[in-house]
Design a protein around this motif. Structure first.
Motif, short mmCIF file in Angstrom:
data_model
loop_
_atom_site.label_atom_id
_atom_site.label_comp_id
_atom_site.label_asym_id
_atom_site.label_seq_id
_atom_site.Cartn_x
_atom_site.Cartn_y
_atom_site.Cartn_z
N ALA A 1 29.53 36.18 40.92
CA ALA A 1 30.95 36.41 41.20
C ALA A 1 31.77 35.96 40.00
O ALA A 1 31.43 34.98 39.33
CB ALA A 1 31.37 35.64 42.44
N ARG A 2 32.87 36.67 39.72
CA ARG A 2 33.71 36.32 38.58
C ARG A 2 34.81 35.34 38.95
O ARG A 2 35.41 34.73 38.06
CB ARG A 2 34.36 37.59 38.00
N ASP A 3 35.13 35.22 40.22
CA ASP A 3 36.25 34.39 40.66
C ASP A 3 35.82 33.55 41.84
O ASP A 3 34.85 33.88 42.51
CB ASP A 3 37.44 35.29 41.05
N PRO A 4 36.57 32.49 42.14
CA PRO A 4 36.22 31.69 43.32
C PRO A 4 36.17 32.53 44.60
O PRO A 4 35.28 32.33 45.42
CB PRO A 4 37.35 30.65 43.37
N TRP A 5 37.10 33.46 44.74
CA TRP A 5 37.11 34.30 45.94
C TRP A 5 37.38 35.76 45.58
O TRP A 5 38.17 36.04 44.67
CB TRP A 5 38.24 33.90 46.91
N THR A 6 36.76 36.65 46.33
CA THR A 6 37.11 38.06 46.30
C THR A 6 37.21 38.53 47.75
O THR A 6 36.33 38.24 48.56
CB THR A 6 36.05 38.89 45.55
#
Lengths: 418, 418
Positions: free
Chosen positions: B336-341
């Motif tokens: 994942a690139r971000d904490p949340w998607t």
């Protein structure tokens, strides 16, 4: 219309295959003149946004024609081909800057929604027009002059000294149409071409700027005037061809970043640019203050090599933003997603079987983002680019990313073999 | 071959338009049976990787056919159409699970490289085959039984109690072919269909699991056995249709995440899956330990709705990874690139002009990533999805993202009007 290019009309198909299939829902058709990699890279965001592209392509195997279903073949200077095709597009934009103004004028007269407009585009087609306009707007440029005679050259050289940079106002790209001339003898062959194609209005002479590095800033502007800018990037050139882009430009003075971005947005607004525009600039040391400042080098009114990093590196890529801008849709967020993004261009080398080559790269670097343009390998040809992103904002982490991108590009072009 | 579908061969074109144009460089053609949104969303990574897709589409305006140049029309159960088309593909994969095993067997006999193989795919086509195999492998499933008669139903109900979940082993999707039955009277109509299409081998009965929430994990596996897994996500369903995906699943016990991921990788390996696979699971509370554990609900051997977040949210999307896996290319980084998607599905509402609707959404949320599938609006039809990413890892930041995605999907389907 040239019957050897666009499909011929027939009783069964009076529009000669020029009507693209589009989905239900009121979605428009964006026409792109030219089937190069810039048109090709518009296809992924068009897929996401349910927009239909229609590419007027150079050949059935042009980079964009291989990936866009509706890609009729026609020449960008064939007025009747353009008119017949453009009738079925809701807006028309460009993969390159080669459509002649006299052709654009007829299309505009026909009511074709051209983005950018011919009046804006001329500043990306004609470097003399660009220098005149930017100078009138008070934007920082290298010292420059128009030259038609040896006397014009001598006068300008007396002012700025040798060497001089000599440019063809029209038709140059990737280092072509530009020469650093050490003395009058090197300018003489250029002068003998004055009046001919590309030199109709004379030569553009510029001082040879002593620059720290090259920068680029990309902006987008929509017909209703909304504008957005990506972070300023550093571009590395070799032999006049861009080879690497570092986003954002490392260690850039925030005041310089702000003034260059403001300058680019002002150019977009004053010239009435619609779509995306790259402003390439030299970073220079101001001799009066010792501070960093910039001089505008070139303008490009289309997606640009210095913005390829945005596909993977920013919330809204230059290609998505260009489509949004030419359709007067609200613009997307141009923020960078990571502390650093590094991209490197893949140029043609000697080894034609790119598929086997990239297989090895994928094994070596699972985070590498590979973008190839579907073009055959020819020495020096731009075949693709690679991008990596991440880092913690430190110079070391950028160097690591840059090394990965550089290695991948070198490996694809056969400069390194492991 | 059905002459009304694939182009007819002629002396000028003995292959009947079945040979896709491909770029130089040794790049393969990936054939996809079915022209839905999953095939459509393979086109952006195919463009980047210079891969050529050939889609055997339901119609010229199928979701994928609108964006993939080589999309001959043919039916997925028309053996001769499939054989003629597959000859020109280097590998063949699937947009859906509807190609009959007897058709797949002939293609395999022809030497077509099918991914997944028929032997693996049967476990996604036939829920009874899936339950039998996973149970034999010792993977946690709801208690289940095969039923042909009222006595079979009564026996199983005596073991697990009412209500029961009744499933058609074949042909169900999006909540179709599944019913929660409160008593024997509700199962009776199902029993009368036993022996007919989808119920040839009987009904699948399952206990009605009391679950905390639904999870999904997507994995990829290549023919040479390399495998990769994306983070486990939470899926939200309404009426049997997935409406939201939260990545990663918030607050998930790391041990449960690890065991579910290991389970999915084990299934992929044991079944010989090639390409991507979704394992949908129930999160349940283990009555013995009070701890969280999982039960496998469904398998899908193709890109899956629960992986759409990966387009914007991970380094390698499920669509790129599927192409890499079926071609036996090294797999990309699934991080994942971000904490949340957060992503939300856009279902068809009453208002058909999606273009005007999304224009307003773009103005409201410049960070929103919109993905539409080129399909006309029909009530309840999956038309697209929207994704947002970011946050700081806190529950509050996820709720903010989820709210943005939810609002955008609701607005596009006309559930909210501002």
């Amino acid at each position: 219309m040239n019957p050897t290019t666009l499909p011929a009309p027939s009783p069964d198909d009076p529009d000669g295959g020029l009507v693209p299939l589009r989905p239900e829902g009121g979605f428009p058709v964006v026409g792109i003149v030219g089937g190069g990699q810039l048109a090709r890279m518009c296809q992924p965001p068009a897929v996401a946004l349910s927009l239909t592209l229609s590419v007027l392509a150079e050949s059935p195997t042009a980079a964009a024609a291989l990936v866009v279903p509706h890609s009729p073949v026609g020449h960008h200077a064939d007025l009747e081909a353009l008119r017949a095709w453009a009738r079925h597009c809701d807006v028309v934009t460009f993969d390159h800057e080669h459509v002649p103004q006299e052709v654009l004028a007829v299309l505009a007269e026909d009511g074709v929604a051209l983005h950018p407009s011919p009046a804006a585009l001329v500043h990306a087609q004609d470097k003399l027009a660009m220098r005149e306009r930017l100078t009138a707007l008070g934007l920082p440029c290298p010292r420059w002059a128009r030259a038609r005679t040896a006397e014009d050259v001598a006068d300008f050289a007396a002012e700025v000294g040798w060497p001089l940079v000599v440019k063809a106002p029209r038709g140059g790209y990737d280092g072509k149409g530009v020469q650093v001339c050490a003395g009058p003898a090197e300018v003489a062959p250029w002068l003998s071409g004055v009046g001919e194609e590309g030199l109709a209005d004379g030569l553009l002479l510029e001082e040879a700027v002593e620059f720290t590095r090259e920068l680029s800033v990309m902006v987008a502007r929509s017909p209703s005037g909304q504008a957005a800018a990506w972070p300023v990037v550093e571009t590395v050139q070799e032999g006049g061809i861009n080879t690497e882009v570092l986003a954002p430009a490392p260690g850039l003075d925030p005041d310089l970043a702000a003034s260059l971005t403001e300058g680019a947005l002002r150019i977009a607004g004053e010239l009435g640019v619609t779509g995306v525009m790259a402003v390439e600039a030299f970073e220079v040391t101001d001799p009066r203050t010792g501070g960093a400042s910039y001089l505008v080098n070139e303008l490009a009114m289309r997606p640009h090599n210095s913005g390829h990093w945005t596909i993977d590196g920013s919330v809204t890529s230059q290609f998505e933003q260009h489509l949004r801008a030419v359709l007067d849709l609200p613009l997307g967020d141009p923020s960078a997603r990571d502390p650093w993004t590094a991209s490197a261009n893949v140029l043609g080398g000697d080894y034609p079987q790119l598929y086997g080559t990239y297989k090895h790269l994928m094994a070596r670097d699972p985070g590498l983002k590979i973008h190839l343009y579907g073009k055959g390998v020819r020495p020096g040809r731009k075949l693709g680019h690679v991008t990596v992103y991440g880092g913690d904002g430190s110079t070391e982490s950028l160097e690591e990313l840059r090394g990965r991108a550089r290695h991948a590009a070198d490996y694809l072009q056969g400069v390194v073999t492991e």
